[in-house]
Design a protein around this motif. Sequence first.
Motif, short mmCIF file in Angstrom:
data_model
loop_
_atom_site.label_atom_id
_atom_site.label_comp_id
_atom_site.label_asym_id
_atom_site.label_seq_id
_atom_site.Cartn_x
_atom_site.Cartn_y
_atom_site.Cartn_z
N GLU A 84 37.35 -22.52 -42.98
CA GLU A 84 37.11 -22.38 -41.54
C GLU A 84 37.71 -23.54 -40.75
O GLU A 84 37.83 -23.44 -39.53
CB GLU A 84 35.60 -22.28 -41.28
N TRP A 85 38.02 -24.62 -41.42
CA TRP A 85 38.73 -25.71 -40.75
C TRP A 85 40.23 -25.41 -40.65
O TRP A 85 40.98 -26.20 -40.08
CB TRP A 85 38.53 -27.02 -41.51
N HIS A 142 28.59 -29.99 -38.79
CA HIS A 142 29.35 -29.09 -39.65
C HIS A 142 28.52 -28.45 -40.74
O HIS A 142 28.89 -27.40 -41.24
CB HIS A 142 30.54 -29.83 -40.27
N SER A 168 28.75 -19.83 -41.36
CA SER A 168 29.17 -20.71 -40.29
C SER A 168 28.84 -20.09 -38.93
O SER A 168 28.89 -18.88 -38.77
CB SER A 168 30.66 -20.96 -40.42
N ASN A 197 30.36 -20.96 -35.51
CA ASN A 197 31.31 -21.80 -34.80
C ASN A 197 30.82 -22.04 -33.38
O ASN A 197 30.52 -21.09 -32.66
CB ASN A 197 32.68 -21.12 -34.78
N PHE A 218 32.83 -27.16 -32.74
CA PHE A 218 33.66 -26.02 -32.37
C PHE A 218 35.05 -26.21 -32.93
O PHE A 218 35.68 -27.25 -32.72
CB PHE A 218 33.74 -25.86 -30.85
N ILE A 219 35.52 -25.21 -33.66
CA ILE A 219 36.87 -25.25 -34.23
C ILE A 219 37.69 -24.19 -33.49
O ILE A 219 37.35 -23.01 -33.52
CB ILE A 219 36.83 -24.92 -35.73
N GLN A 264 40.24 -21.46 -33.00
CA GLN A 264 40.66 -20.53 -34.05
C GLN A 264 42.17 -20.40 -34.16
O GLN A 264 42.68 -20.00 -35.18
CB GLN A 264 40.03 -19.17 -33.80
N SER A 292 40.48 -15.28 -30.67
CA SER A 292 39.86 -15.67 -31.94
C SER A 292 40.67 -15.19 -33.13
O SER A 292 40.37 -15.54 -34.25
CB SER A 292 38.46 -15.08 -32.03
#
Lengths: 398, 140
Positions: free
Chosen positions: A198-199, A279, B12, B14, B19-20, B22, B108
């Motif tokens: 997911e990173w 995280h 997860s 997000n 926050f990542i 996408q 996303s």
Amino acid sequence: MKRMRCAGLLRDQLLPIRHPSARMFPPHHIRRTPHFTATTTTTTTTNPRPLSTSTRNRNSATTTAPAPVETSNPNPPATTSPEPPQPSSSPPPPQTAPTTLPPCRSPTTSAKLAALHARLSLHPKFPVQTLARALIHPSADPNPLFNNRSLTTLGSALINYYATEWLLCTYPRLPAEVLRAALSAYVGAKALASMGREWGVESAFEPRADVDAGLLQFKRLPPGPEVEASGYKWWQEKGERWTNGVPEEEATASFVTSTFAGVYLHEGVGPVKQFFRQHVLSRKLDIDKLFNFVQPTRELSSLCSREGFEPPIARHISETGRRSIAPVFVVGVYSGLEKIGEGHGGSMNEARIRAAVNALKGWYLYSPAPQVDLPSKTDDDPHAPFRPAVIDVGEVIV
Amino acid sequence: MPVSALQAVSKSRNGVGAFILQCKRMEFNFCDWAGSSKGMRHDRSFLKHSLPQFAKENPQIEIIVAPRPNKIPIIRGVYINGREKVIAVDGLEIQQILQKAQLLRDSSGAKLKRITKPVISLNESVRGMFSPFHGEKHVI
């Protein structure tokens, strides 16, 4: 006439094609840039350590990063100056080294690495060189000065500690087995690997000298039947089976763990706790779904006798459709006058067992209403006000 | 037999903690010759005037600029979920191209689908399913 034209056309088309044996020029890929050929010969034939050829990048990494992990010095004469070694002052590189490397090989010029750094919102104090080192699994480079093994060791100690203390303080009565399952659900290899995915971490196909510094490098398992999990003996270190290669999951997990270690080393204790909260603890886990009761009614009665409550009694509360195809019974478990659990089911017995499970979960999932202080709160300041956690006598032994 | 445990993996969420973004990579492709790439290229160049600013604002995205000769210019977004989205920007002006780039950045990466439910949640409903056995008894 028509036939002639066709034949002429055919001859024209055939003209540029030659028979492979009569080829006058070598294939075009051999005549490409010199670094390409040099690299291929290096990695396929003579070089025992695939990544060890990138001495230049390593030198820059060791000098620019203020990290304690980077202090060890593989080539003392070359690392004294931040500039790449001059050809006049230093001996020429060995013949096996690639003459040029793509700029993305260097951590400071890799776009992928910079993007990953920004995506994780890492502090500028966290150098990209450490992130690049965290991406190198020991199966890609066995030299402990350049792989992430030491970072992984530190990081896994950190995240296991933070996860354990949070679980123990939040759910002080959790049985040991469930605690272990919850730990692995938060910081087990599978959870860490999915976090790495997911990173947005990408893996290199193969560890090579010219691979982008922003790619995860590890030696892949050879194709074939699945290797059994216990590929190494109990007395072996975990790393000793890395000669075969590792699954991608393990390599990704090691990168994530090493990132935690990097945050701890470069940013400090407070930031790594925040990073962990953001995280790991922000992930969703239903702890009540982890319980697997075998004899819940027996367990509940021994719990009541241990705690000095009145023995549990199941009482019928309501029902519908007893003689239909879909009956529903609602049963409550009472200890004295107090209802400690309730369940419904298609039969009286099912409802009674569900009620016992409900009562046991209510006991085991007790959580102190205002969150107690975690022991790691005193890491920064030993005199900080601290409210200790509840320590439970433990689960019921049936 | 004491209680045993079932194995699970946390999911997860997000944006709940960290926050990542996408979108992890964007490729800007253009042709040096064709007129459809005009907005991308030289004279009214997106690549020259808007892209540096865009890249600076979004350091999480790896940006690639590459020629794509004799074809229409495109922007390709690559996402963390493994999918990619491509938008053709032939004949667009600099501002329109920037809008398309922002569209790809904010996406996303998931397939577009019609959302009919007002709430999508991993959590169980707080109120639970209706039970006829609880609450006030209805008297006819």
